[in-house]
Design a protein around this motif. Structure first.
Motif, short mmCIF file in Angstrom:
data_model
loop_
_atom_site.label_atom_id
_atom_site.label_comp_id
_atom_site.label_asym_id
_atom_site.label_seq_id
_atom_site.Cartn_x
_atom_site.Cartn_y
_atom_site.Cartn_z
N TRP A 1 1.27 4.17 6.62
CA TRP A 1 0.71 4.37 5.28
C TRP A 1 0.91 3.09 4.47
CZ3 TRP A 1 3.12 9.78 3.72
CH2 TRP A 1 2.42 10.79 4.39
N PRO A 2 -0.08 2.73 3.65
CA PRO A 2 0.07 1.49 2.88
C PRO A 2 1.28 1.52 1.94
CG PRO A 2 -2.16 2.37 2.69
CD PRO A 2 -1.36 3.39 3.43
N LEU A 3 1.73 0.33 1.58
CA LEU A 3 2.86 0.17 0.66
C LEU A 3 2.32 0.01 -0.76
CD1 LEU A 3 6.01 -0.23 0.85
CD2 LEU A 3 5.56 -2.68 0.81
N SER B 1 9.24 0.37 -4.45
CA SER B 1 7.98 0.64 -3.77
C SER B 1 8.07 1.92 -2.95
CB SER B 1 7.59 -0.55 -2.90
OG SER B 1 8.68 -0.95 -2.11
N ILE B 2 6.92 2.40 -2.54
CA ILE B 2 6.85 3.61 -1.71
C ILE B 2 5.64 3.48 -0.77
CG2 ILE B 2 7.95 5.41 -3.11
CD1 ILE B 2 4.48 5.53 -3.52
N HIS B 3 5.62 4.33 0.24
CA HIS B 3 4.45 4.41 1.12
C HIS B 3 3.66 5.64 0.77
CE1 HIS B 3 5.20 1.26 4.13
NE2 HIS B 3 6.48 1.46 3.85
N ALA C 1 -0.59 7.50 1.56
CA ALA C 1 -1.91 7.34 2.17
C ALA C 1 -2.97 6.97 1.13
CB ALA C 1 -2.30 8.63 2.89
N ASP C 2 -2.85 7.52 -0.09
CA ASP C 2 -3.84 7.19 -1.12
C ASP C 2 -3.17 7.22 -2.50
OD1 ASP C 2 -3.56 9.84 -1.89
OD2 ASP C 2 -5.30 10.51 -0.75
N VAL C 3 -3.99 6.95 -3.51
CA VAL C 3 -3.42 6.76 -4.84
C VAL C 3 -2.78 8.04 -5.40
CG1 VAL C 3 -5.61 7.10 -6.07
CG2 VAL C 3 -3.81 5.71 -7.10
N MET D 1 -1.36 10.47 -3.74
CA MET D 1 -0.07 10.66 -3.07
C MET D 1 0.93 9.61 -3.54
SD MET D 1 0.91 10.51 0.94
CE MET D 1 -0.26 11.61 1.66
N ASP E 1 8.45 11.70 -7.32
CA ASP E 1 9.58 12.33 -6.62
C ASP E 1 10.71 11.35 -6.33
OD1 ASP E 1 8.22 14.68 -6.66
OD2 ASP E 1 7.50 14.57 -4.59
N VAL E 2 10.34 10.10 -6.05
CA VAL E 2 11.38 9.14 -5.66
C VAL E 2 12.02 8.47 -6.87
CG1 VAL E 2 11.86 7.03 -4.33
CG2 VAL E 2 10.33 8.76 -3.39
N TYR E 3 11.23 8.17 -7.90
CA TYR E 3 11.76 7.33 -8.98
C TYR E 3 11.95 8.03 -10.32
CZ TYR E 3 11.19 3.47 -5.76
OH TYR E 3 11.31 2.65 -4.66
#
Lengths: 95, 316
Positions: A6-8, A26-28, A30-32, A34, A41-43
């Motif tokens: 998945w893109p970064l 940063s996160i991975h 598949a699309d904007v 997500m 959820d992460v930050y």
């Protein structure tokens, strides 16, 4: 392994109204959509933000660190751009 | 040229100037960091498993939401750290491949089983306590992305330890059986926890270089001593006994003396022979393999949406 990772995405968060967005990591994804949800959820698990920007990392361009001295050199000797360069009488107090 | 660059690099480190991803760095610095940060990330991810074991069996809703939030934090910490490691030039998939093939390590503590609810208390109190002791100095590590990730981790970690201690406190104020359960958890987690700081300084060959590069700020033994010194009074407050007959306050040194650590056990668990090594690794590999179709489907969906959007733009 997946064939394609998945893109970064780089994540920028505005902590509250009135402040600028700030890079947090940063996160991975598949699309904007997500990317924004994963960034949430992460930050922002503890209400760290009111607004999220995500930019695919490949679109971030930067100067070369090895040439950074030359790049910033023009500002080096211009002390007259700072208020302390100007000598004024004491009585003036706060200008 | 290389020598001069290396000299300049060390000067930056000595002046406490942080190193950022695209700056020149010695290959060995990059490798050391990659190994350390990816191992740290793997530890957070594998570390979800022993506690995940008790989420559905938490004694009440309050405990359950807290444990769930803690495990979710650990996933988050893993992700912060993986992204920090990626800035050093290794892809996320490569790191996971290293974990799944057994080439990369993770903290040995997670190869012990969680047998009772009291283990959730002992892990939060001791394992997270030891992790905090290790991690606080890493907030000043010389590599910018690592230090920044650690600042976030440390901010969140303190709730983990407090929720663990609260579980212990509740058990210790409960019935005889509950208190015995807390003591049993302490008995099993104490030694593995103090082993978390790694081998003694004489047996830690890479430490000196990491200290010079300011990746590490304190030695393994210094941190271990500090942890023991703060933890003993916490055990006393609970009314529990630390399972070390040689543990004694040394007024002259101003520290606790403690008994010999069983390094054979430590090396054995590192080598893959701990009680849960196989189970932990299998859980990670299964999760990765069973999730493959989801990752592929998400990519296919994103691609299809992108194509549809481009077609609409062309038509307009």
């Amino acid at each position: 392994m997946t064939k394609q990772e998945w893109p970064l995405w780089e994540v920028f968060i505005r902590a509250k109204q009135g402040l600028n967005h700030k890079h947090v990591g940063s996160i991975h994804a598949a699309d904007v959509d997500m990317a924004i949800e994963n960034a949430r959820d992460v930050y922002t698990r503890r209400m760290e933000g009111v607004s999220i920007w995500v930019v695919e990392s490949k679109y971030v361009h930067a100067n070369e660190p090895s040439e950074q001295d030359a790049l910033f050199e023009p500002a080096n000797d211009k002390i007259y751009r700072h208020p302390t360069f100007y000598v004024l009488p004491e009585e003036l107090n706060h200008m | 040229m290389e020598v001069k660059l290396e000299q300049q690099f060390q000067e930056k480190i000595d002046q406490e100037i942080r190193i950022e991803p695209r700056d020149w760095m010695p290959e060995k610095y990059r490798k050391t960091l990659l190994r350390q940060i990816s191992q740290h990330a793997h530890s957070e991810i594998v570390g979800m498993l022993p506690e995940g074991n008790w989420i559905t069996r938490a004694p009440n809703l309050r405990r359950k939401v807290a444990l769930l939030a803690k495990v979710q934090d650990e996933a988050g910490h893993g992700l912060y750290l993986y992204s920090a490691a990626e800035t050093l030039g290794m892809s996320r998939d490569e790191m996971l491949e290293e974990l799944h093939s057994g080439r990369a390590k993770y903290s040995s503590i997670f190869n012990y089983p969680t047998l009772t609810w009291a283990d959730m208390g002992a892990i939060g109190w001791l394992v997270d306590g030891a992790a905090i002791m290790n991690q606080v100095p890493l907030c000043r590590a010389s590599y910018g992305p690592y230090a920044r990730a650690m600042v976030r981790v440390c901010k969140e970690e303190s709730f983990h330890q407090r929720q663990g201690y609260e579980i212990m406190l509740t058990l210790c104020n409960g019935t005889e059986a509950q208190k015995a359960m807390a003591q049993d958890a302490l008995n099993r987690w104490w030694w593995p926890s103090i082993m978390m700081f790694g081998p003694n300084d004489d047996n830690s060959p890479n430490s000196a270089q990491s200290m010079k590069w300011k990746i590490k700020r304190f030695s393994n033994d210094e941190l271990r001593q500090k942890f023991i010194d703060v933890t003993v009074p916490q055990a006393e407050l609970l009314g529990l006994t630390i399972p070390d007959k040689d543990l004694k306050w040394n007024a002259e040194k101003g520290h606790y003396d403690f008994g010999a650590i069983n390094w054979d056990e430590f090396m054995n668990v590192v080598a893959g022979n701990g009680p849960c090594n196989k189970q932990r690794l299998k859980a990670r590999v299964d999760a990765w393999e069973n999730g493959a179709w989801v990752r592929e489907a998400a990519m296919a969906h994103a691609k299809k949406r992108e194509e549809r959007k481009n077609k609409q733009i062309e038509a307009a």
